[in-house]
Structure formats: structure tokens, C-alpha cells
Design an enzyme around this catalytic site. Structure first.
Site, PDB file in Angstrom:
ATOM      1  CD  GLU A 194      41.829  49.923  39.384  1.00  0.00           C
ATOM      2  OE1 GLU A 194      41.364  48.764  39.283  1.00  0.00           O
ATOM      3  OE2 GLU A 194      42.523  50.431  38.504  1.00  0.00           O
ATOM      4  CG  ASP A 195      43.462  46.335  40.919  1.00  0.00           C
ATOM      5  OD1 ASP A 195      43.500  47.552  40.644  1.00  0.00           O
ATOM      6  OD2 ASP A 195      44.054  45.477  40.229  1.00  0.00           O
ATOM      7  NE  ARG A 206      44.542  39.173  36.039  1.00  0.00           N
ATOM      8  CZ  ARG A 206      44.897  40.456  35.978  1.00  0.00           C
ATOM      9  NH1 ARG A 206      44.702  41.235  37.011  1.00  0.00           N
ATOM     10  NH2 ARG A 206      45.465  40.947  34.897  1.00  0.00           N
ATOM     11  CB  VAL A 217      50.566  43.415  46.646  1.00  0.00           C
ATOM     12  CG1 VAL A 217      51.355  43.966  47.833  1.00  0.00           C
ATOM     13  CG2 VAL A 217      49.644  44.496  46.073  1.00  0.00           C
ATOM     14  CG  ASP A 219      51.288  52.220  41.607  1.00  0.00           C
ATOM     15  OD1 ASP A 219      51.823  52.223  42.713  1.00  0.00           O
ATOM     16  OD2 ASP A 219      51.922  52.034  40.550  1.00  0.00           O
ATOM     17  CG  ASP A 234      48.423  40.949  36.633  1.00  0.00           C
ATOM     18  OD1 ASP A 234      48.050  42.075  37.017  1.00  0.00           O
ATOM     19  OD2 ASP A 234      49.104  40.774  35.606  1.00  0.00           O
ATOM     20  N   GLY A 289      41.923  43.639  37.039  1.00  0.00           N
ATOM     21  CA  GLY A 289      42.313  43.527  38.443  1.00  0.00           C
ATOM     22  C   GLY A 289      41.177  43.595  39.445  1.00  0.00           C
ATOM     23  CE  LYS A 328      51.481  49.190  45.194  1.00  0.00           C
ATOM     24  NZ  LYS A 328      52.506  48.728  44.248  1.00  0.00           N
TER      25      LYS A 328
END
Ligand code: IMP
Ligand code: MG
Length: 192
Positions: free
Chosen positions: A104-105, A170, A158, A108, A164, A49, A136
Site C-alpha cells: 500500500e502507498d 501520481r 502528500v 492513514d 494523488d 496509489g 501517518k
């Protein structure tokens, strides 16, 4: 910017535009460049990601930096053993005397990054901090706070800019939410 028409047709809403992301990446890179001046910085991207984000971030840095990658597998949110994380690809470089920034993307539940930070600390670097494009906070299950964050977003699934859904999307240059039927077409009743 060309985009696959199949992807375009599946987008419900663009949350972050390409321009907003570009400006934020430049801002984050400026902060990191100040913080890590005179240090031995290593960016560790979390595959898959963060591949897009880390590539853009690295090219905006005004300080020297090494680039390495890790990959993790999570047993998924839908199973009972949810939250177990395993390292499936380790870094190749020695971290002794270096300052690590894990890139990191999205954060969560926080489980992936709290696990990764522990793994990397055990290798004896001078420091380990985390830079996440998206956060988030309302989804957090463990006590974890990234050090550098691009955008806080609401609890929505998202895609785009490296993120993805079912291995697709992506390559979109923005961050978006898909139409319910796009999530459903991959066998999920709603946003996963
Ligand atoms: P965590 O361990 O629950 O914090 O999970 C982080 C990982 O879950 C991220 O690195 C993403 O790969 C994935 N993830 C979490 N939220 C999303 C999302 O909204 N879209 C795509 N991937 C996500
Ligand atoms: Mg990820």
C-alpha cells in the site's frame, strides 16, 4: 528526470526525495527477500496509489513472487458514513498455501488495510502481512499496525510516487506537499 511544469509549480515542499525513496525501497525489498525465502510470496498491490511502489518493490526482490492487485472504494472522509470500505476489484489468483504481502502507498486511518487484510485472510493463504511505503500514525482511527513501513510522516496531505490529489500528481518521482492554492484550485480550502 522530466516533470510536468504545472506539477513543479504546485509543489510547496519535497518531503522525501527520489534518492531517499529508492534507498528505502531497496531496504524493504531486502527485508522481504530474507523473510520470504523458500515461501510462495504474492504481492497484492492496492490500486491506484500503490501501483508505482509495488512495481519498484517487485523489481528489487531477490525471491520469486507473484503480483496481483485489488481496488477499494472508500465512501470518503467527508461523509457521515466515513470509513466504509468496499472491494471494487478482487484478486485473480488462488491464495491457498501462499504468503501474501499487501503493498500500500500510505496508512492513514487504517480502515482500508484492516478491511483488506480481513478480506484476504478469508481466502485461506498461509499468512497475510502489510508493507506500506508511508505511515501517518497520528491519523489512526482503528487499531492497525503495518508489518513493514518505509517512512513515518506527519499529518500532512502528500502527493507523488503514486499518491494523488484529485487524481493528479501520481507520476512525480518524489513525495511532496502542495502549495495551499494548488489544493484550493481543486475546490478544497486547504490540505484535504
Ligand atoms: P485509510 O483507509 O484512511 O488508511 O486510507 C488510506 C488511503 O487514503 C490511501 O491508500 C490513500 O489512497 C489515501 N490517502 C491517505 N492519506 C493520503 C495522502 O496524504 N495523500 C494521498 N492519499 C492519501
Ligand atoms: Mg491507496
Amino acid at each position: 528526470m522530466p516533470e510536468p511544469p504545472e506539477y513543479q509549480a504546485a509543489i510547496a515542499e519535497v518531503l522525501l526525495t527520489e534518492d531517499q525513496i529508492r534507498a528505502k525501497v531497496a531496504e524493504l525489498a531486502a527485508v522481504l527477500s530474507r523473510e520470504y525465502q523458500g515461501r510462495r510470496l504474492v504481492l497484492v498491490g492496492v490500486l491506484n496509489g500503490a501501483a508505482v511502489f509495488v512495481a519498484d518493490l517487485l523489481r528489487r526482490l531477490a525471491v520469486p513472487a507473484e503480483l496481483d492487485f485489488v481496488a477499494v472504494s472508500s465512501y470518503g472522509r467527508s461523509t457521515v458514513s466515513c470509513g466504509e470500505v468496499q472491494l471494487t476489484k478482487d484478486i485473480g489468483c488462488n491464495l491457498q498455501g501462499k504468503d501474501v504481502v499487501v503493498v500500500e502507498d500510505i496508512v492513514d486511518t487504517g480502515r482500508t488495510l484492516s478491511f483488506l487484510v480481513e478480506c484476504l485472510r478469508a481466502k485461506g493463504p498461509t499468512s497475510v502481512r502489510v508493507c506500506a511505503l508511508l505511515d501517518k500514525p497520528s491519523r489512526r482511527e482503528v487499531d492497525f499496525q503495518p508489518d513493514f513501513v518505509g517512512f513515518e510522516i506527519p499529518d500532512r496531505f502528500v502527493v507523488g510516487y503514486g499518491l494523488d490529489f484529485a487524481l493528479e500528481y501520481r507520476g512525480l518521482p518524489y513525495v511532496a506537499v502542495l502549495k495551499p492554492e494548488a489544493y484550493a484550485s481543486a475546490g478544497c480550502p486547504s490540505e484535504p
